[in-house]
Structure formats: C-alpha cells, structure tokens
Motif scaffolding. Structure first.
Motif, PDB file in Angstrom:
ATOM      1  N   GLN A 162     -21.238  -5.001  36.773  1.00 16.20           N
ATOM      2  CA  GLN A 162     -19.978  -4.739  36.088  1.00 16.20           C
ATOM      3  C   GLN A 162     -19.167  -6.012  35.857  1.00 16.20           C
ATOM      4  O   GLN A 162     -18.479  -6.147  34.838  1.00 16.20           O
ATOM      5  CB  GLN A 162     -19.147  -3.736  36.901  1.00 16.20           C
ATOM      6  CG  GLN A 162     -19.756  -2.333  36.944  1.00 16.20           C
ATOM      7  CD  GLN A 162     -19.036  -1.447  37.936  1.00 16.20           C
ATOM      8  OE1 GLN A 162     -19.019  -1.731  39.140  1.00 16.20           O
ATOM      9  NE2 GLN A 162     -18.435  -0.370  37.454  1.00 16.20           N
ATOM     10  N   ASP A 163     -19.251  -6.951  36.808  1.00 14.45           N
ATOM     11  CA  ASP A 163     -18.436  -8.168  36.683  1.00 14.45           C
ATOM     12  C   ASP A 163     -18.935  -9.193  37.701  1.00 14.45           C
ATOM     13  O   ASP A 163     -18.666  -9.069  38.897  1.00 14.45           O
ATOM     14  CB  ASP A 163     -16.963  -7.840  36.931  1.00 14.45           C
ATOM     15  CG  ASP A 163     -16.056  -9.063  36.809  1.00 14.45           C
ATOM     16  OD1 ASP A 163     -16.552 -10.142  36.429  1.00 14.45           O
ATOM     17  OD2 ASP A 163     -14.859  -8.932  37.102  1.00 14.45           O
ATOM     18  N   ILE A 206     -21.328  -3.137  32.218  1.00 14.75           N
ATOM     19  CA  ILE A 206     -20.602  -1.902  32.539  1.00 14.75           C
ATOM     20  C   ILE A 206     -21.411  -0.692  32.088  1.00 14.75           C
ATOM     21  O   ILE A 206     -21.556   0.291  32.835  1.00 14.75           O
ATOM     22  CB  ILE A 206     -19.210  -1.919  31.879  1.00 14.75           C
ATOM     23  CG1 ILE A 206     -18.353  -3.034  32.501  1.00 14.75           C
ATOM     24  CG2 ILE A 206     -18.527  -0.564  32.031  1.00 14.75           C
ATOM     25  CD1 ILE A 206     -17.013  -3.228  31.833  1.00 14.75           C
ATOM     26  N   ALA A 266     -13.937  -1.161  40.734  1.00 20.15           N
ATOM     27  CA  ALA A 266     -14.543  -0.621  39.522  1.00 20.15           C
ATOM     28  C   ALA A 266     -15.735   0.265  39.841  1.00 20.15           C
ATOM     29  O   ALA A 266     -15.937   1.320  39.221  1.00 20.15           O
ATOM     30  CB  ALA A 266     -14.958  -1.767  38.593  1.00 20.15           C
ATOM     31  N   HIS A 274     -14.469   3.595  41.401  1.00 20.85           N
ATOM     32  CA  HIS A 274     -13.840   4.412  40.368  1.00 20.85           C
ATOM     33  C   HIS A 274     -14.894   5.050  39.469  1.00 20.85           C
ATOM     34  O   HIS A 274     -14.775   6.226  39.086  1.00 20.85           O
ATOM     35  CB  HIS A 274     -12.878   3.567  39.539  1.00 20.85           C
ATOM     36  CG  HIS A 274     -11.716   3.047  40.324  1.00 20.85           C
ATOM     37  ND1 HIS A 274     -10.927   1.988  39.892  1.00 20.85           N
ATOM     38  CD2 HIS A 274     -11.191   3.434  41.525  1.00 20.85           C
ATOM     39  CE1 HIS A 274      -9.985   1.757  40.790  1.00 20.85           C
ATOM     40  NE2 HIS A 274     -10.120   2.611  41.780  1.00 20.85           N
ATOM     41  N   ASP A 312      -8.129   5.877  41.380  1.00 13.23           N
ATOM     42  CA  ASP A 312      -7.464   5.173  40.278  1.00 13.23           C
ATOM     43  C   ASP A 312      -6.341   6.015  39.676  1.00 13.23           C
ATOM     44  O   ASP A 312      -5.834   5.721  38.596  1.00 13.23           O
ATOM     45  CB  ASP A 312      -8.472   4.791  39.196  1.00 13.23           C
ATOM     46  CG  ASP A 312      -9.100   5.997  38.510  1.00 13.23           C
ATOM     47  OD1 ASP A 312      -8.815   7.138  38.913  1.00 13.23           O
ATOM     48  OD2 ASP A 312      -9.885   5.781  37.570  1.00 13.23           O
TER      49      ASP A 312
END
Length: 569
Positions: free
Chosen positions: A230-231, A253, A288, A291, A335
């Motif tokens: 994702q990152d 993602i 992330a 979530h 979230d």
C-alpha cells in the motif's frame, strides 16, 4: 479477576509456505510444502483431536492450501512433479542420471542433524558414507550404488514423517526397523500411506472447525506484506533505515485489496464459511491495512507486541506501564466508518515455544509455561477479561524438538484443558463471549510487523531494497502492457498469478548475509526466476539485471533462519 473468571489463552498457529511451483514447468522447486504436511500439519491436527478441551486458531495461507491440493492430485494420479517424490516413487532408481543423483545428495541431508538424522542409525550411516566419499571427492559419485540412493530417499522421507503418522502406521515402524535394503515395494508402501495422509489432511482441519475446536483464519493470498504494498514509505514509521529508490509500489493499493479479497473467496470455497479474522502476512499492519480489513468485513486481526508498544508510546507520549497492564486485551482500530479488533502476540511466551523449550525436558517446559500463565492471571486480576495471544509458526519449530514436539504439545494441551483457572479459546469465541470484547482503542497504529515491531526483515538493507526496486520495475512494465491491451484474457490469467507470486514476502525475508548461504541462494534464484517469467508472460524481454545475484548469505541464525524471535534479545 473474579475466582470463576478464567484467563483466556489463544494459540494461533500460522501455517505457511510460499509458492514453490515453477509456472514455466509445473515442477516444484523445493519440497517444503509436502514435507511439512507429512511432519507438522498432520501432527498439529492430531494433538487438537486428542484433547477434548483443546482449542486454537489455525491460520492457513491460501497459496499453501493450493499446493496441498496439488499434491493430493499428484498422489491420486501418480504423476509427481516434485523431484524427491518422483524419486521415491520411481520403480528403478538405476535410471537416474548423474544430475538427478547429485540433486538427491544435495537435498536428502537437509534436515535437523540432532532430531532428524542422528536418531536413526541407518540414515546416519548413509550420511557418513556420503561425507567420506562424494563430499571429499566429487569424482567418487559413481561408486555409490543404486541401493544407496534407494535407502537415502527412503530414509529422508521416513525422517520427515510426522510422529503421529508413524505411531498410527505399523508399516512405517517396520520400515524404520528394517533400516536398509529398501525395495521398490517398500517405497510404494510409503507412497500409498502418504497419499492417504494428504487426502484427509484438509478434511481433518475442516472437521475440527465444524466441531468448534478450532477457528480457521487466513492471510492475504500469496502472503504479501500489505502495508508495504500500500505504501513503501510507511516502513519509516518504525524503521530508521534507507528505503528503496521507488517511493511506492505501482498500483499497490489495488493489489493489496486483490490479495485480501482472493483470500476470503478461497476460504469460503474450501471451508464453506466466511472467514472472521486474519493473521496478516508477518503480522504486518498499518492504519491503512487495518482499515482495509475492517471494510472487507473482518472482525479481528493479530500482530506483534512491538507494534502495540510503538503505537502506545505515540498515544500516551511517555513511558509505558508494565506490559501486563496493556498487553492482554484487544484494541479497536477504526476510521470512523468501520472498525476491527486487533490482538497482540505475547512475544516472550511465544518465543519460549519457538526457541527455548525445544532444549528442555517436555514436562519441565509445560510446567514453566503454565506457571507463566498463572502469574499473568494473578497480575491481571483487575482487568475485565484478559486474553493471552500465543502466535507462532505452526510448522518449523518442531524440527528442533525431540519427537517433533510430541510430548511437549500433548502435555501442554492436556494441562491447559484441565486447568481450573485457564481456558483455551479462539479469537472469534472471545469476541462473542467476552463481557468486554474490545475495551480499548488505538487512535494511530504505528506500522510494523511481529518481528521487532518493524519491517526490517523485509526492507531497509541494500539487497532487500534492490529486490523491491526490481519488483517495482516489473510491475510498471506489467501495468504498461495491460494499459496497451496487449494481453488477451487467456494470457492475463497466468501473468496475474505470476505477479502475485513475486509479491510474496518470503523472497525479502531470506535476503541478507545473516541467513544461511544455501537457503539464500535458493530463494535468490527463485525470486529472479519468477520475475523473469513474469516478463516472459507479458511478452517483454527479460532484463539482463535479473541474471545478477541479489543477496549472498553467510550466517547461522537460530532455527536456520526459518523463524525469528519477536523481540531483539
């Protein structure tokens, strides 16, 4: 804690092997999936079956389940695509070429010396012959007889056979007593028994789940570390080290969501129910990631103690209290639209099983472990419903125990099931039955894994970063080909499968000079071969850089590197 309130203990056994099938040939590059099935997945099911009060979470990675199903088919049709199984089933080993013989010699002594070779005089004798001949003089290979190789491949499989499989099949005991001179009929007998074991393996776990003794959970399909997909930059939240030159994995993602949704679908199709929770690959979490899992309908996730400690230090901005005051409860992460309960591994107790108790007398180890839980129960008496999470590899630890951990696991399950103040449970049942199922919350999860609370095992060193950069380059090339519409549906399916293989975490785990050289060599070559095959499947030239070694091992880590402690010791 009131006298009638029991301390909940959840064992989460993580069952994982990466994709070893080579898409270019269909052959299995390494045998660890079927060997661990014969030795560990069978034994772990048996121990749960034998003790009425035993409960656990068993986490199967989908790509492992795919390979187990593949092996079932191989045993059914007799068309073995694993070199070692093929040799075991071969009627006439005299037809083996020199390269096949060398492969058997290089493979069939890859086992724990103390517990899988030394206890068996016949096997140890074969090793001594090898050491006195081929290992010291490669030209002497031709002097090893066909019978030598027949005995070698038979003993290798006998040693890797689970303790409970041996004890339930007198034929195996007879073969071990025979010791040498194994015939084609002897080897076919083993193949027949193994076929029965494989045919009933996944059904055994499904029966355990249907009876309520275990909760089955899953992991993103090919075992990628979702936070890094994702990152990539999220690694810096807990790790002070250089990161790859590429700031992000292209389309990561969407790829993270694909692995998660594919895992849920696989679980539903194989086990007949929706999955409730997940051990994300390597316990890798971030805001992330959690979530995403919450929005996918998962009720729980689990990760390492270090992640919780890092997150609480940020939240309270001060020194942490004693770990008993914060560790033994789940925390809600939300979230604002969807939330998930996160459980945290007791690193100390889990590492005792993974690294320490294998050197203890079984009963002493059980006594010590139970005593540790009793202390936690006493110290957490004022907490509403404490739960201890014991999370570790369900396959690799037992190679370092006498009798594959038979006496330790039998004694441990029996003691805990009978203990008046302790209750073995699952995460699903804890959330259903607890009076305070998720009493605390985290406003920010510091991204990390179960190993040291960081991602240092998979990113941050020159070779690991280089591996990420090669993967990013391949994914960019993949995306460009897809955008140009150059693949039809029949071509896209295997390309997506190959991409997913390359995204798995195991390649990055093994890069590093602290790992054994032979294992690093295996996984380095496999990773580059998988990337090369991805380029072929998308009809692009294979970059010359994939001919270059990424990492070289020279270390001697605990347990051969297949496991790590959760904390820096």
């Amino acid at each position: 804690m009131s006298p009638e309130r029991k301390l909940k203990v959840v064992f989460c056994w993580h069952m994982h092997q990466p994709e070893y099938r080579q898409m270019s040939s269909g052959d299995f590059a390494l045998p660890w999936t079927y060997l661990h099935a014969l030795k560990d997945y069978t034994d772990m099911a048996w121990h749960l079956e034998q003790v009425p009060g035993a409960r656990a979470v068993v986490n199967f990675v989908p790509i492992l389940l795919d390979q187990l199903a593949d092996y079932c088919q191989q045993f059914e049709n007799g068309n073995f695509r694993d070199p070692l199984l093929r040799a075991l089933a071969l009627p006439d080993l005299g037809t083996l070429g020199q390269d096949d013989r060398r492969q058997l010699l290089s493979s069939c002594f890859r086992a724990n010396q103390e517990h899988l070779i030394d206890p068996f005089p016949g096997y140890r004798h074969l090793q001594q012959l090898y050491q006195h001949t081929v290992e010291s003089d490669a030209d002497s290979l031709e002097y090893l007889s066909v019978q030598y190789f027949a005995d070698l491949v038979t003993w290798y499989h006998l040693a890797w056979t689970g303790e409970t499989v041996r004890r339930s099949h007198p034929e195996i005991i007879s073969l071990m007593a025979k010791g040498h001179g194994f015939t084609p009929a002897d080897r076919q007998q083993l193949i027949h028994i193994y076929g029965q074991v494989f045919a009933d393996l996944i059904p055994r776990y499904r029966r355990l789940a249907d009876s309520g003794k275990i909760e089955l959970s899953t992991t993103p399909y090919f075992h990628p570390i979702l936070p890094l997909l994702q990152d990539l930059k999220v690694a810096a939240e807990s790790l002070d080290a250089p990161l790859p030159a590429r700031e992000a994995y292209p389309g990561g993602i969407e790829r993270a969501r694909w692995h998660l949704e594919a895992a849920k679908q696989s679980h539903r199709e194989l086990f007949g129910h929706e999955v409730t929770g997940m051990w994300p690959a390597e316990g890798g979490v971030s805001d992330a990631t959690l979530h995403l899992m919450a929005h996918e309908g998962l009720q729980w996730a689990a990760t390492g103690e270090g992640v919780l400690a890092n997150s609480l230090r940020r939240q309270i901005e001060g020194e942490l209290p004693d770990r008993v005051e914060y560790l033994y409860q789940p925390y809600r992460v939300s979230d604002g639209r969807a939330g998930i309960c996160c459980f945290f591994r007791d690193d100390r107790l889990s590492d005792l099983i993974g690294f320490e108790y294998s050197r203890w007398f079984g009963r002493d180890a059980v006594d010590h472990f139970v005593h540790e839980l009793e202390k936690i129960r006493e110290l957490s008496a004022d907490q509403p419903d404490p739960v201890v999470s014991i999370i570790l590899d369900g396959e690799n630890a037992w190679e370092y125990y006498p009798y594959n951990g038979f006496y330790f696991l039998s004694g441990l399950y029996q003691r805990l099931a009978e203990h008046p103040g302790i209750e073995m449970s699952t995460y699903r049942d804890y959330l259903v039955n607890s009076q305070a199922p998720c009493p605390a919350s985290l406003d920010k999860v510091v991204a990390g894994s179960w190993v040291y609370g960081t991602f240092s095992t998979w990113i941050g060193s020159p070779d690991k970063n280089r591996a990420w950069e090669l993967l990013c380059d391949a994914k960019s090339a993949f995306d460009a080909v897809i955008a140009r519409g150059e693949l039809n549906p029949a071509q896209l399916t295997p390309a997506l499968h190959q991409l997913a293989i390359c995204e798995g975490s195991d390649w990055f785990w093994w890069f590093g000079d602290y790992n054994p050289d032979d294992t690093v060599r295996d996984f380095d070559a496999l990773y580059r071969a998988n990337l090369a095959n991805l380029y072929r499947l998308i009809k692009l030239p294979v970059p010359r850089v994939l001919e270059d070694t990424i990492s070289v091992g020279a270390g001697h880590p605990a347990s051969g590197g297949v496991m790590r402690p959760g904390q820096v010791h």
